[in-house]
Design a protein around this motif. Sequence first.
Motif, mmCIF file in Angstrom:
data_model
loop_
_atom_site.group_PDB
_atom_site.id
_atom_site.type_symbol
_atom_site.label_atom_id
_atom_site.label_comp_id
_atom_site.label_asym_id
_atom_site.label_seq_id
_atom_site.Cartn_x
_atom_site.Cartn_y
_atom_site.Cartn_z
ATOM 1 N N UNK A 6 0.835 -1.340 0.014
ATOM 2 C CA UNK A 6 0.138 -0.051 0.010
ATOM 3 C C UNK A 6 0.748 1.276 -0.091
ATOM 4 N N UNK A 7 2.009 1.126 0.449
ATOM 5 C CA UNK A 7 2.852 2.536 0.636
ATOM 6 C C UNK A 7 4.147 2.575 -0.130
ATOM 7 N N UNK A 8 4.841 1.398 -0.526
ATOM 8 C CA UNK A 8 6.053 1.506 -1.396
ATOM 9 C C UNK A 8 5.789 1.601 -2.788
ATOM 10 N N UNK A 9 6.094 2.645 -3.560
ATOM 11 C CA UNK A 9 6.168 2.634 -5.188
ATOM 12 C C UNK A 9 6.809 1.510 -5.474
ATOM 13 N N UNK A 10 6.294 0.589 -6.292
ATOM 14 C CA UNK A 10 6.769 -0.574 -6.941
ATOM 15 C C UNK A 10 6.458 -1.628 -6.105
ATOM 16 N N UNK A 11 6.023 -1.515 -4.840
ATOM 17 C CA UNK A 11 5.393 -2.726 -4.252
ATOM 18 C C UNK A 11 3.838 -3.116 -4.385
ATOM 19 N N UNK A 12 3.403 -2.506 -5.350
ATOM 20 C CA UNK A 12 1.987 -2.790 -5.588
ATOM 21 C C UNK A 12 1.640 -4.258 -5.990
ATOM 22 N N UNK A 13 2.540 -4.946 -6.552
ATOM 23 C CA UNK A 13 2.408 -6.345 -7.005
ATOM 24 C C UNK A 13 3.197 -7.269 -6.341
ATOM 25 N N UNK A 14 3.607 -6.906 -5.117
ATOM 26 C CA UNK A 14 4.333 -7.762 -4.269
ATOM 27 C C UNK A 14 3.421 -8.894 -3.720
ATOM 28 N N UNK A 15 3.767 -10.135 -3.713
ATOM 29 C CA UNK A 15 3.248 -11.467 -3.443
ATOM 30 C C UNK A 15 3.991 -11.743 -1.966
ATOM 31 N N UNK A 16 3.253 -12.574 -1.364
ATOM 32 C CA UNK A 16 3.766 -13.428 -0.173
ATOM 33 C C UNK A 16 4.140 -14.825 -0.886
ATOM 34 N N UNK A 17 5.359 -15.031 -1.108
ATOM 35 C CA UNK A 17 5.676 -16.240 -1.808
ATOM 36 C C UNK A 17 5.754 -17.544 -0.874
ATOM 37 N N UNK A 18 6.565 -17.173 0.337
ATOM 38 C CA UNK A 18 6.794 -18.315 1.077
ATOM 39 C C UNK A 18 6.611 -17.922 2.520
ATOM 40 N N UNK A 19 6.335 -18.868 3.565
ATOM 41 C CA UNK A 19 6.193 -18.695 4.911
ATOM 42 C C UNK A 19 6.629 -19.953 5.521
ATOM 43 N N UNK A 20 7.476 -19.655 6.415
ATOM 44 C CA UNK A 20 8.176 -20.973 7.101
ATOM 45 C C UNK A 20 6.923 -21.826 7.923
ATOM 46 N N UNK A 21 6.829 -22.831 8.512
ATOM 47 C CA UNK A 21 5.588 -23.048 9.415
ATOM 48 C C UNK A 21 5.769 -23.002 10.581
ATOM 49 N N UNK A 22 6.874 -22.549 11.181
ATOM 50 C CA UNK A 22 6.944 -22.126 12.513
ATOM 51 C C UNK A 22 8.130 -21.039 12.732
ATOM 52 N N UNK A 23 7.929 -20.291 13.931
ATOM 53 C CA UNK A 23 9.015 -19.346 14.205
ATOM 54 C C UNK A 23 10.131 -19.912 14.832
ATOM 55 N N UNK A 24 11.074 -19.237 14.719
ATOM 56 C CA UNK A 24 12.426 -19.807 15.227
ATOM 57 C C UNK A 24 13.015 -18.831 16.203
ATOM 58 N N UNK A 25 13.468 -19.592 17.393
ATOM 59 C CA UNK A 25 14.098 -18.711 18.360
ATOM 60 C C UNK A 25 15.744 -18.864 18.137
ATOM 61 N N UNK A 26 16.318 -17.730 18.598
ATOM 62 C CA UNK A 26 17.996 -17.748 18.061
ATOM 63 C C UNK A 26 18.623 -18.451 19.494
ATOM 64 N N UNK A 27 18.037 -18.173 20.611
ATOM 65 C CA UNK A 27 18.548 -18.963 21.834
ATOM 66 C C UNK A 27 17.430 -18.835 22.775
ATOM 67 N N UNK A 28 17.418 -20.287 23.474
ATOM 68 C CA UNK A 28 16.388 -20.394 24.715
ATOM 69 C C UNK A 28 17.397 -20.973 25.907
ATOM 70 N N UNK A 29 17.504 -22.374 25.933
ATOM 71 C CA UNK A 29 18.063 -22.911 26.953
ATOM 72 C C UNK A 29 19.558 -23.304 26.365
ATOM 73 N N UNK A 30 20.619 -23.020 27.198
ATOM 74 C CA UNK A 30 22.010 -23.551 26.863
ATOM 75 C C UNK A 30 22.327 -24.709 27.993
ATOM 76 N N UNK A 31 22.894 -25.717 27.552
ATOM 77 C CA UNK A 31 23.164 -26.680 28.492
ATOM 78 C C UNK A 31 24.595 -26.170 29.266
ATOM 79 N N UNK A 32 24.569 -26.300 30.475
ATOM 80 C CA UNK A 32 25.670 -25.932 31.205
ATOM 81 C C UNK A 32 26.664 -27.190 31.318
ATOM 82 N N UNK A 33 27.819 -26.853 30.355
ATOM 83 C CA UNK A 33 28.854 -28.238 30.082
ATOM 84 C C UNK A 33 29.995 -28.222 31.152
ATOM 85 N N UNK A 34 30.736 -29.236 30.711
ATOM 86 C CA UNK A 34 31.795 -29.278 31.746
ATOM 87 C C UNK A 34 32.850 -28.006 31.481
#
Length: 425
Positions: free
Chosen positions: A272-300
């Motif tokens: 709606x707002x970007x000149x040249x974006x009027x014909x943009x399509x959503x081509x791909x969406x991953x089925x689930x979101x990703x986390x970059x970090x949650x629980x790390x193991x405390x190792x030796x």
Amino acid sequence: MKTINETVDVVVAGGGTAGHIAAIQAARLGVKTSVIEAGTMLGGTMTAGGVNMPNHFFSKTAPVVQGIPWELYTKSKVVEGLPIPDYRKRRPVESPGYYSYINVPVYASIAEQEALDAGVNLHYHEFISEVKADGNWWEITSHGRGIRRVTRVKEIIDCSGDSDVVRMLGLKTLKSKVSQPGTLEYKLEGIEHEQIWKEEVQTIYEEAMRDGVLQKGDWAYANMEPFQYYLQHGGHNATHIYDADTSDADGQTRANIEGRKRMMRMFKFVRESIPGGERATLKMMAPFALARETYHTVGEYLITKEDFFKATDFEDKVCNAFNYVDLHSQDMGCEVEFIEGEELLPKVPFRALIPKDSNRITVAGRNISANRIAFAGIRAQCICMAMGQAMGAAAAMAVQRGVFSRELNSKDIVAVTVEHCAVRI
């Protein structure tokens, strides 16, 4: 619900970026191996997660990761009919990174076939609900639709990304008070870039932020790149989800919903707002979101920022890491910091992949024992794969020698991975 009893040598918990390589390596060494994967395919973040650009096989000057990861990548290029990239022909002026794009259906299918050819038992659509010790065996209970599976196993490799098995066993984990944001991968296509003017779209973007049309995080790299960058990349890997915690189903659900809201807000804005974006399509969406970090193991051992930036040459190193940190945050967006000295490559010590005070279990990938800054460099996909290969070798060797994996000499682990074409370190 039927109950299935199974006995194997090695169970890989999670067939994602690290897990699928770990399983193939263990099985190729002749031990009976199974993968318990909650999703639908192997590869995790780099396939189902939509980050289809494993980084980084090479530094500016030399290979960082090879072995089974590079083998699968090159086989996928052959199937696609594409040449194998030659890092020596690159001109890495802006970044030392070497993103190697994959075709997700091709790569996932090749990884799956290689696992089956090696003899890996693949159990998709199952999640582990309980792990308990029984003498020198583990007993793992997993559930899938209509199935309760009880697996007796000698060695476990936790490649869940959230230290799932480590947490079930009550072993120590750590979680940053402020974790890196997550992302839902999607891709816009059809933007007519010849109509895009850098300063104009930047002004339109800033007005939208000021007016509340867009929200912080919809464009994750606003602190370091112009908005034109978002358009050039079709929004791929460019949105932040704050407080993304995918370590349980409720957190995963919240991250999915938040990611899709952000995706649709940006799609509407571009159309709606970007000149040249009027014909943009959503081509791909991953089925689930990703986390970059949650629980790390405390190792030796806990890898520190100093270890990473000084490229500490650990006596028990098992693979390389890449030489820059890619840290995402709600405050800043994204910060990239390079190690001084292009020849320096950080190393991953075996002790950081052994949960503290444990036996017969190792971890690989995002579960690694590392502090926040070091982790932001080590979590790169190729490094996770290299860790997977090393721990797959360790688990198999432990079973064959009748010892616990933690008792192995790291040099023996490296020797085996090098036999399977990994980089000599």
